[in-house]
Write an enzyme that holds these catalytic residues in place. Sequence first.
Site, PDB file in Angstrom:
ATOM      1  CG  ASN A   1     -33.117  62.746 -20.486  1.00 59.90           C
ATOM      2  OD1 ASN A   1     -33.845  64.272 -20.862  1.00 59.90           O
ATOM      3  ND2 ASN A   1     -32.561  62.154 -19.261  1.00 59.90           N
TER       4      ASN A   1
ATOM      5  CD  GLU B   1     -32.644  66.582 -17.772  1.00 54.22           C
ATOM      6  OE1 GLU B   1     -31.339  66.802 -16.837  1.00 54.22           O
ATOM      7  OE2 GLU B   1     -31.658  64.710 -18.130  1.00 54.22           O
TER       8      GLU B   1
ATOM      9  CE1 TYR C   1     -32.294  61.057 -15.996  1.00 53.18           C
ATOM     10  CE2 TYR C   1     -33.227  62.804 -14.622  1.00 53.18           C
ATOM     11  CZ  TYR C   1     -32.142  62.600 -14.988  1.00 53.18           C
ATOM     12  OH  TYR C   1     -31.280  63.322 -15.455  1.00 53.18           O
TER      13      TYR C   1
ATOM     14  CG  ASP D   1     -31.526  58.555 -19.286  1.00 47.91           C
ATOM     15  OD1 ASP D   1     -30.603  57.775 -19.196  1.00 47.91           O
ATOM     16  OD2 ASP D   1     -31.012  59.761 -18.931  1.00 47.91           O
TER      17      ASP D   1
ATOM     18  CG  ASN E   1     -28.354  58.574 -16.301  1.00 50.04           C
ATOM     19  OD1 ASN E   1     -27.430  58.514 -17.232  1.00 50.04           O
ATOM     20  ND2 ASN E   1     -29.130  58.985 -15.712  1.00 50.04           N
TER      21      ASN E   1
ATOM     22  CG  ASP F   1     -28.443  65.931 -23.452  1.00 47.15           C
ATOM     23  OD1 ASP F   1     -29.922  65.875 -23.486  1.00 47.15           O
ATOM     24  OD2 ASP F   1     -27.737  65.856 -22.285  1.00 47.15           O
ATOM     25  CG  HIS F   2     -31.576  61.470 -23.663  1.00 49.63           C
ATOM     26  ND1 HIS F   2     -30.089  60.887 -23.228  1.00 49.63           N
ATOM     27  CD2 HIS F   2     -30.436  62.466 -23.078  1.00 49.63           C
ATOM     28  CE1 HIS F   2     -30.239  60.795 -22.319  1.00 49.63           C
ATOM     29  NE2 HIS F   2     -29.598  61.988 -21.568  1.00 49.63           N
TER      30      HIS F   2
END
Length: 284
Positions: free
Chosen positions: A11, A39, A118, A157, A159, A274-275
């Site tokens: 991501n 993303e 995602y 991702d 989540n 951030d991933h």
Amino acid sequence: MAESLRVASVNVNGIRAAYRKGMADWLDARDVDVLALQEVRADDSHVDELLGADWHILHAPSLTKGRAGVAIASRVAPLAHRVGLGADDAQDRIQSAGRWLEADFAFGDDTITVVSNYTHSGEAETPKQDAKWAFLDAMTERMHELSDSAHVAIVGDFNVGHRELDIKNWRGNRKKSGFLPRERAYFDRIFGARGETVQGVDDSEGTGLGWVDVGRTWAGEVEGPYTWWSNRGQAFDNDTGWRIDYHVVTPALAERVADYRVDRYPSYDARWSDHAPVVVDYRV
């Protein structure tokens, strides 16, 4: 022919921002064959320009500009590809716009299907969570269909942290999206023995789909390895993370895993997302 196929997933939290922060250096050094991005948050022209002419690029943007978006870039041309989940006129296809992209590639004498996924982040007890439930329903239905194929890797991702080992501060997140018992129960069924009755962590019952979590299988019963860290506080420096980026594969493909790594950044300042990328080598 190469002895293995290297599939990387990440991501990027906006591909243009990721490239400004150093993603190109990582990609140049990693010798990736198939790159799945989530993303993306960009137009086709941006993706093509940043990745360059050496890649065959498939991109499924979101219906909302500047949101979501998934892509698959490969060194060889895909044999075919498909976008989205559910029937063409179904609401779940709208929920999956910019979130689900499938591509088929030659894999030795066989075919491998790589999916860039995602999943919605959600927010407990809000319409955002309703969209996530709809997506998870459509995703598991498609996974049931894909499970008849020998070599499929659904990466990206998701989540959701499946187990307590997947989130450092799991106790404080039991009522938050990403670690709700009902969410985790989907993964109990996804990774449960195919065709057998599976009791979820939320006490629900369902049928196992028989998929394999490469990260957990490779790492064993250890905390993490985490793939996402909040930007708040010292989460990255303290490794207070979540493992929400997966390679979820069919059993036949799981037997071909040669290596699994989370490319954790050497420092907070070195991060370009951030991933962290999740990189798996599959023997051809």
